[in-house]
Design a protein around this motif. Sequence first.
Motif, PDB file in Angstrom:
ATOM      1  N   ASP A 259     -25.773   7.152  -3.058  1.00  0.00           N
ATOM      2  CA  ASP A 259     -25.186   5.843  -3.352  1.00  0.00           C
ATOM      3  C   ASP A 259     -26.180   4.698  -3.215  1.00  0.00           C
ATOM      4  O   ASP A 259     -25.839   3.555  -3.528  1.00  0.00           O
ATOM      5  CB  ASP A 259     -23.997   5.570  -2.410  1.00  0.00           C
ATOM      6  N   ILE A 260     -27.376   4.954  -2.722  1.00  0.00           N
ATOM      7  CA  ILE A 260     -28.312   3.864  -2.428  1.00  0.00           C
ATOM      8  C   ILE A 260     -29.598   4.039  -3.222  1.00  0.00           C
ATOM      9  O   ILE A 260     -29.961   5.155  -3.599  1.00  0.00           O
ATOM     10  CB  ILE A 260     -28.640   3.808  -0.918  1.00  0.00           C
ATOM     11  N   PRO A 261     -30.298   2.936  -3.487  1.00  0.00           N
ATOM     12  CA  PRO A 261     -31.599   3.056  -4.161  1.00  0.00           C
ATOM     13  C   PRO A 261     -32.622   3.666  -3.209  1.00  0.00           C
ATOM     14  O   PRO A 261     -32.724   3.259  -2.041  1.00  0.00           O
ATOM     15  CB  PRO A 261     -31.948   1.606  -4.513  1.00  0.00           C
ATOM     16  N   LEU A 262     -33.363   4.636  -3.687  1.00  0.00           N
ATOM     17  CA  LEU A 262     -34.353   5.319  -2.859  1.00  0.00           C
ATOM     18  C   LEU A 262     -35.715   4.654  -2.986  1.00  0.00           C
ATOM     19  O   LEU A 262     -36.052   4.090  -4.019  1.00  0.00           O
ATOM     20  CB  LEU A 262     -34.468   6.788  -3.267  1.00  0.00           C
ATOM     21  N   GLY A 263     -36.481   4.731  -1.928  1.00  0.00           N
ATOM     22  CA  GLY A 263     -37.859   4.289  -1.989  1.00  0.00           C
ATOM     23  C   GLY A 263     -38.756   5.380  -2.551  1.00  0.00           C
ATOM     24  O   GLY A 263     -38.342   6.536  -2.681  1.00  0.00           O
ATOM     25  N   ASP A 264     -39.970   5.009  -2.885  1.00  0.00           N
ATOM     26  CA  ASP A 264     -40.940   5.994  -3.356  1.00  0.00           C
ATOM     27  C   ASP A 264     -42.081   6.066  -2.356  1.00  0.00           C
ATOM     28  O   ASP A 264     -42.234   5.187  -1.488  1.00  0.00           O
ATOM     29  CB  ASP A 264     -41.452   5.611  -4.741  1.00  0.00           C
ATOM     30  N   TRP A 265     -42.881   7.113  -2.462  1.00  0.00           N
ATOM     31  CA  TRP A 265     -43.993   7.303  -1.532  1.00  0.00           C
ATOM     32  C   TRP A 265     -45.140   7.947  -2.296  1.00  0.00           C
ATOM     33  O   TRP A 265     -44.907   8.782  -3.168  1.00  0.00           O
ATOM     34  CB  TRP A 265     -43.568   8.215  -0.380  1.00  0.00           C
ATOM     35  N   PRO A 266     -46.362   7.561  -1.989  1.00  0.00           N
ATOM     36  CA  PRO A 266     -47.503   8.200  -2.662  1.00  0.00           C
ATOM     37  C   PRO A 266     -47.576   9.692  -2.307  1.00  0.00           C
ATOM     38  O   PRO A 266     -47.462  10.064  -1.141  1.00  0.00           O
ATOM     39  CB  PRO A 266     -48.719   7.431  -2.129  1.00  0.00           C
ATOM     40  N   THR A 267     -47.728  10.513  -3.317  1.00  0.00           N
ATOM     41  CA  THR A 267     -47.735  11.963  -3.124  1.00  0.00           C
ATOM     42  C   THR A 267     -49.087  12.555  -3.499  1.00  0.00           C
ATOM     43  O   THR A 267     -49.867  11.953  -4.248  1.00  0.00           O
ATOM     44  CB  THR A 267     -46.633  12.629  -3.959  1.00  0.00           C
ATOM     45  N   VAL A 268     -49.307  13.760  -2.986  1.00  0.00           N
ATOM     46  CA  VAL A 268     -50.537  14.468  -3.290  1.00  0.00           C
ATOM     47  C   VAL A 268     -50.198  15.949  -3.419  1.00  0.00           C
ATOM     48  O   VAL A 268     -49.370  16.479  -2.674  1.00  0.00           O
ATOM     49  CB  VAL A 268     -51.604  14.231  -2.192  1.00  0.00           C
ATOM     50  N   ALA A 269     -50.819  16.613  -4.371  1.00  0.00           N
ATOM     51  CA  ALA A 269     -50.583  18.046  -4.556  1.00  0.00           C
ATOM     52  C   ALA A 269     -51.242  18.831  -3.430  1.00  0.00           C
ATOM     53  O   ALA A 269     -52.310  18.461  -2.924  1.00  0.00           O
ATOM     54  CB  ALA A 269     -51.137  18.493  -5.906  1.00  0.00           C
ATOM     55  N   ASP A 270     -50.597  19.924  -3.039  1.00  0.00           N
ATOM     56  CA  ASP A 270     -51.050  20.702  -1.890  1.00  0.00           C
ATOM     57  C   ASP A 270     -52.498  21.177  -2.047  1.00  0.00           C
ATOM     58  O   ASP A 270     -53.248  21.243  -1.081  1.00  0.00           O
ATOM     59  CB  ASP A 270     -50.103  21.905  -1.697  1.00  0.00           C
ATOM     60  N   GLY A 271     -52.906  21.506  -3.269  1.00  0.00           N
ATOM     61  CA  GLY A 271     -54.256  22.044  -3.469  1.00  0.00           C
ATOM     62  C   GLY A 271     -55.334  21.001  -3.649  1.00  0.00           C
ATOM     63  O   GLY A 271     -56.492  21.343  -3.941  1.00  0.00           O
ATOM     64  N   THR A 272     -55.007  19.723  -3.472  1.00  0.00           N
ATOM     65  CA  THR A 272     -55.992  18.652  -3.689  1.00  0.00           C
ATOM     66  C   THR A 272     -57.107  18.718  -2.655  1.00  0.00           C
ATOM     67  O   THR A 272     -56.861  18.990  -1.467  1.00  0.00           O
ATOM     68  CB  THR A 272     -55.297  17.275  -3.613  1.00  0.00           C
ATOM     69  N   ASP A 273     -58.339  18.442  -3.082  1.00  0.00           N
ATOM     70  CA  ASP A 273     -59.479  18.389  -2.175  1.00  0.00           C
ATOM     71  C   ASP A 273     -59.273  17.274  -1.152  1.00  0.00           C
ATOM     72  O   ASP A 273     -58.869  16.155  -1.506  1.00  0.00           O
ATOM     73  CB  ASP A 273     -60.756  18.121  -2.980  1.00  0.00           C
ATOM     74  N   PRO A 274     -59.516  17.521   0.139  1.00  0.00           N
ATOM     75  CA  PRO A 274     -59.279  16.507   1.168  1.00  0.00           C
ATOM     76  C   PRO A 274     -59.995  15.185   0.918  1.00  0.00           C
ATOM     77  O   PRO A 274     -59.446  14.116   1.210  1.00  0.00           O
ATOM     78  CB  PRO A 274     -59.764  17.187   2.455  1.00  0.00           C
ATOM     79  N   GLU A 275     -61.219  15.246   0.397  1.00  0.00           N
ATOM     80  CA  GLU A 275     -61.935  13.991   0.136  1.00  0.00           C
ATOM     81  C   GLU A 275     -61.236  13.176  -0.946  1.00  0.00           C
ATOM     82  O   GLU A 275     -61.115  11.944  -0.846  1.00  0.00           O
ATOM     83  CB  GLU A 275     -63.377  14.292  -0.265  1.00  0.00           C
ATOM     84  N   SER A 287     -50.034   4.682   5.406  1.00  0.00           N
ATOM     85  CA  SER A 287     -50.695   5.391   6.501  1.00  0.00           C
ATOM     86  C   SER A 287     -50.690   6.896   6.308  1.00  0.00           C
ATOM     87  O   SER A 287     -51.312   7.624   7.087  1.00  0.00           O
ATOM     88  CB  SER A 287     -49.999   5.053   7.828  1.00  0.00           C
ATOM     89  N   SER A 288     -49.976   7.373   5.277  1.00  0.00           N
ATOM     90  CA  SER A 288     -49.900   8.813   5.057  1.00  0.00           C
ATOM     91  C   SER A 288     -49.579   9.091   3.596  1.00  0.00           C
ATOM     92  O   SER A 288     -49.128   8.209   2.856  1.00  0.00           O
ATOM     93  CB  SER A 288     -48.828   9.450   5.948  1.00  0.00           C
ATOM     94  N   LEU A 289     -49.804  10.357   3.188  1.00  0.00           N
ATOM     95  CA  LEU A 289     -49.398  10.850   1.879  1.00  0.00           C
ATOM     96  C   LEU A 289     -48.366  11.953   2.079  1.00  0.00           C
ATOM     97  O   LEU A 289     -48.379  12.661   3.094  1.00  0.00           O
ATOM     98  CB  LEU A 289     -50.601  11.421   1.120  1.00  0.00           C
ATOM     99  N   LEU A 290     -47.501  12.113   1.095  1.00  0.00           N
ATOM    100  CA  LEU A 290     -46.520  13.186   1.105  1.00  0.00           C
ATOM    101  C   LEU A 290     -47.059  14.344   0.272  1.00  0.00           C
ATOM    102  O   LEU A 290     -47.326  14.185  -0.926  1.00  0.00           O
ATOM    103  CB  LEU A 290     -45.187  12.686   0.531  1.00  0.00           C
ATOM    104  N   VAL A 291     -47.193  15.500   0.898  1.00  0.00           N
ATOM    105  CA  VAL A 291     -47.760  16.673   0.218  1.00  0.00           C
ATOM    106  C   VAL A 291     -46.652  17.413  -0.529  1.00  0.00           C
ATOM    107  O   VAL A 291     -45.607  17.747   0.049  1.00  0.00           O
ATOM    108  CB  VAL A 291     -48.435  17.614   1.230  1.00  0.00           C
ATOM    109  N   LEU A 292     -46.883  17.680  -1.826  1.00  0.00           N
ATOM    110  CA  LEU A 292     -45.942  18.428  -2.648  1.00  0.00           C
ATOM    111  C   LEU A 292     -46.590  19.727  -3.107  1.00  0.00           C
ATOM    112  O   LEU A 292     -47.785  19.751  -3.417  1.00  0.00           O
ATOM    113  CB  LEU A 292     -45.526  17.616  -3.885  1.00  0.00           C
ATOM    114  N   ASP A 293     -45.777  20.798  -3.175  1.00  0.00           N
ATOM    115  CA  ASP A 293     -46.310  22.055  -3.687  1.00  0.00           C
ATOM    116  C   ASP A 293     -46.234  22.081  -5.218  1.00  0.00           C
ATOM    117  O   ASP A 293     -45.891  21.081  -5.862  1.00  0.00           O
ATOM    118  CB  ASP A 293     -45.608  23.258  -3.049  1.00  0.00           C
ATOM    119  N   ALA A 294     -46.506  23.237  -5.814  1.00  0.00           N
ATOM    120  CA  ALA A 294     -46.567  23.331  -7.270  1.00  0.00           C
ATOM    121  C   ALA A 294     -45.222  23.071  -7.931  1.00  0.00           C
ATOM    122  O   ALA A 294     -45.161  22.663  -9.103  1.00  0.00           O
ATOM    123  CB  ALA A 294     -47.086  24.715  -7.674  1.00  0.00           C
TER     124      ALA A 294
END
Length: 387
Positions: A259-275, A287-294
């Motif tokens: 029922d409510i508008p959701l916020g968004d968050w910067p995401t990163v794919a699980d296999g991304t290089d740490p640098e 302060s953080s990224l949200l890790v997503l799988d395939a």
Amino acid sequence: MTATKIRLDALTKRFPGQARPAVQELSLDIPEGEIVIFVGPSGCGKTTTMKMINRLIEPTSGRIFLDDEDVTRVDADRLRRRIGYVIQQIGLFPHQTIAQNIATVPKLLGWDRKRIAERVDELITTVGMDPAAYRDRYPKQLSGGQRQRIGVARAMSADPDVMLMDEPFGAIDPITRDRLQNEFLRLQAEIRKTIVFVTHDIDEAIKMGDRIAILREGSEIAQYDTPERILVDPADEFVADFIGRGASLKRLSLSRVRDIPLGDWPTVADGTDPEQAHRMLAASGRSSLLVLDAQRRPRSWVTAEHLRRADGRPLAEVGLPLATVGPAATLSDTLNEMLTARYSTAVVVDDAGGYGGVVDIDTINGAIRGMRTAEHERPRGDLEPPS
């Protein structure tokens, strides 16, 4: 306007030897397809009132209408077969299998064996269990939560229009209780039964009810209204005291994530290089990224410190665990998840577990302010029970 499914007309019950009636001239319209909660202090007559609806207790006077038919004097057994009944103690027959328990009323109605078997398997599936694994078990082989699910399935066996539920989740641990409440609300959104639900817990009433009847002694109605209106505009001091403190927090049980508008968050794919992930984090301003799988399923939060310590490991293995909720979760459930999580933001996932957005404390505060404003501005006439 919603049609009235059950109408109680001056319903009264006097027990022998009691100075006052347990229920005194109660009149109430219960709308079709809604959950109506009877709630009040111990001894107010809420369970007696509910049991008079299917005449487990016979009224002393007054009338009960079901679909505009006066059922006060019809055959009581035939009436009960039209009404599902779930109690706190569940009441499964211990010597019968789960399938035999669910089949009780269909057998009384003369259904054939094939139809009964299909209905049993359908209902076990409906309450979130596997028919092949559970139909031949006995109640003692089930957990308390599983027995409660089967109790609900048995009450639904003959597909009744009306269900009576007497503290159905009262004897279960809080975590299981919360899950069963959520599951039942999901189920009710599909089946749209007319449900009379008795509880002593105002928080459960607010979460579960489309309308709430707060009762005084003798089942006198102190207020019969929507949960929103009761929280915003209690009828008198008795109602306000019964609700107790924390009305703003209680409102969180009225609104769901969908029922409510959701916020968004910067995401990163699980296999991304740490640098590379570190550069993405720096550019995001978070302060953080949200890790997503395939499959775009959330796996963890990663901070700059996690990325520095990744040491070749997948990002999902080095971050903080998530608090995830589905679209049907209440904001109260969501807040609880946020408060117990290592990172105080809840991640919303769809039915397949895919990322859908986030809920943070600012979202919760905004929802409370919006509900308060909306209920104060809504005309009183919009919330009157149907006649």
